[in-house]
Write an enzyme that holds these catalytic residues in place. Structure first.
Site, mmCIF file in Angstrom:
data_model
loop_
_atom_site.group_PDB
_atom_site.id
_atom_site.type_symbol
_atom_site.label_atom_id
_atom_site.label_comp_id
_atom_site.label_asym_id
_atom_site.label_seq_id
_atom_site.Cartn_x
_atom_site.Cartn_y
_atom_site.Cartn_z
ATOM 1 C CB ILE A 209 17.850 -14.189 -75.343
ATOM 2 C CG1 ILE A 209 17.234 -15.583 -75.205
ATOM 3 C CG2 ILE A 209 19.339 -14.256 -75.115
ATOM 4 C CD1 ILE A 209 17.851 -16.600 -76.154
ATOM 5 C CG ASP A 210 14.846 -9.358 -76.842
ATOM 6 O OD1 ASP A 210 14.974 -9.067 -75.638
ATOM 7 O OD2 ASP A 210 15.264 -8.646 -77.775
ATOM 8 C CE LYS A 211 6.110 -14.287 -77.816
ATOM 9 N NZ LYS A 211 4.790 -13.627 -77.892
ATOM 10 N NE ARG B 24 14.642 -6.469 -81.276
ATOM 11 C CZ ARG B 24 13.474 -6.588 -80.662
ATOM 12 N NH1 ARG B 24 13.404 -7.154 -79.457
ATOM 13 N NH2 ARG B 24 12.368 -6.136 -81.226
#
Length: 321
Positions: free
Chosen positions: A142-144, A245
């Site tokens: 998962i994204d930062k 997103r």
């Protein structure tokens, strides 16, 4: 999958005309397409004994390719004593509740202080090596600046089994998102293939189905947050880079705080709330993760409460202090 061994992939008729990297990735679901590309470029893929080095080569039905997966090289990443929120752990896997701001994998600009550094310390190096480097353990990312749940494999058999579940889209992944505006209709299905943007390689974009990776998100309005924002649930049918997103931005409801994909919250009352709370990340949380345990066969499901920064943002948007 046995590391250091060769896999033989026979191209079925329905895959004729596919790019080589795509066809091989479908044949070996435990390896990512990027990993397949790397193996092609280093001469690990052959056809009739001849190395094939073009990942864009169009395959033909009944062709046979040999893919050699070398034994994982020693990890350069150093173990670091970084606190982790462990939701579940046994000898086969662990589930981590990742805070926003923590990078999953070391990369340029983030060579340490990552989740992998923390896992190497926590697990004393006992992590799977399917990704090509010994003991990284990462099955998905998962994204930062997205918070929430992800599963990590300690053994290669667990990694392989979990990877097949992700490839088959049988893993339950539910995200909580705070969006600009209120989606209409209040529930729907967003389908749009994703690939790197030709204008900005750091961004993903919706592209024609043949060029990108098939992606589907199901969204549902939980409740409006005033007139200009909403609390939304997003269920992933697929799991692609930046999927929620990009998909939510594509229907005009980008995530609040997202610095890349939307202008949501950059003006008016929502902006003043974001500024006051110093909310500087996409408002996205991986709150539910469910899968079949790769060894016991038990269906297991985990839930993570919303982090405090999103709770405060919801309260402020709803008219609280």
């Amino acid at each position: 999958m046995t590391m250091g061994h060769t896999h033989t992939i026979d191209i079925p008729p329905e895959h004729a005309g596919f790019r080589l990297d795509r066809a091989l990735a479908l044949g070996i679901p435990t390896l990512s397409r990027e990993r397949i590309k790397a193996l092609i470029s280093t001469g690990e893929v052959t056809r009739a004994g001849t190395r094939v080095r073009d990942p864009a080569l169009k395959v033909k039905a009944s062709e046979s390719y040999a893919v050699t997966v070398p034994a994982p090289r020693p990890a350069d990443t150093q173990a670091q004593d970084i606190p982790l929120e462990i939701v579940f752990e046994d000898e086969h896997l662990l589930v981590v509740d990742k805070p926003a701001g923590l990078v999953v994998h070391p990369a340029a600009g983030n060579l340490d202080g990552t989740l992998v550094n923390a896992l190497l310390h926590h697990c004393h190096g006992r992590l799977s090596g399917i990704g090509g480097v010994a003991r990284p353990g990462i099955v998905h990312r998962i994204d930062k600046d997205t918070s929430g749940l992800l599963v990590v494999a300690k053994t290669d058999p667990a990694h392989e089994h979990l990877s097949r579940q992700f490839a088959a889209h049988t893993v339950e992944r539910v995200y909580t998102a705070l969006t600009g505006g209120i989606p209409t209709p209040n529930a729907g299905r967003i389908e749009g293939a994703l690939a790197r943007s030709v204008h900005d390689r750091k961004k993903m974009a919706i592209v024609s189905e043949g060029r990108g990776r098939h992606a589907v998100t199901h969204y549902r309005l939980i409740r409006p947050l005033g007139p200009d924002a909403a609390h939304v649930e997003c269920r992933l049918e697929t799991g692609r880079t930046h999927q929620v997103r990009v998909h939510m931005a594509s229907i005009g409801h980008a995530l609040l705080g997202d610095p890349v994909y939307g202008r949501a919250g950059r003006k008016g009352g929502v902006k003043s709330i974001l500024d006051r709370l110093e909310f500087r990340r996409q408002a996205l949380h991986a709150g539910v993760l469910g899968f079949v345990h790769p060894v016991t066969g038990e269906a297991i499901r985990f839930e993570s409460p919303l982090p405090e920064d999103m709770v405060q943002l919801i309260d402020a948007l709803s008219g609280g202090n």
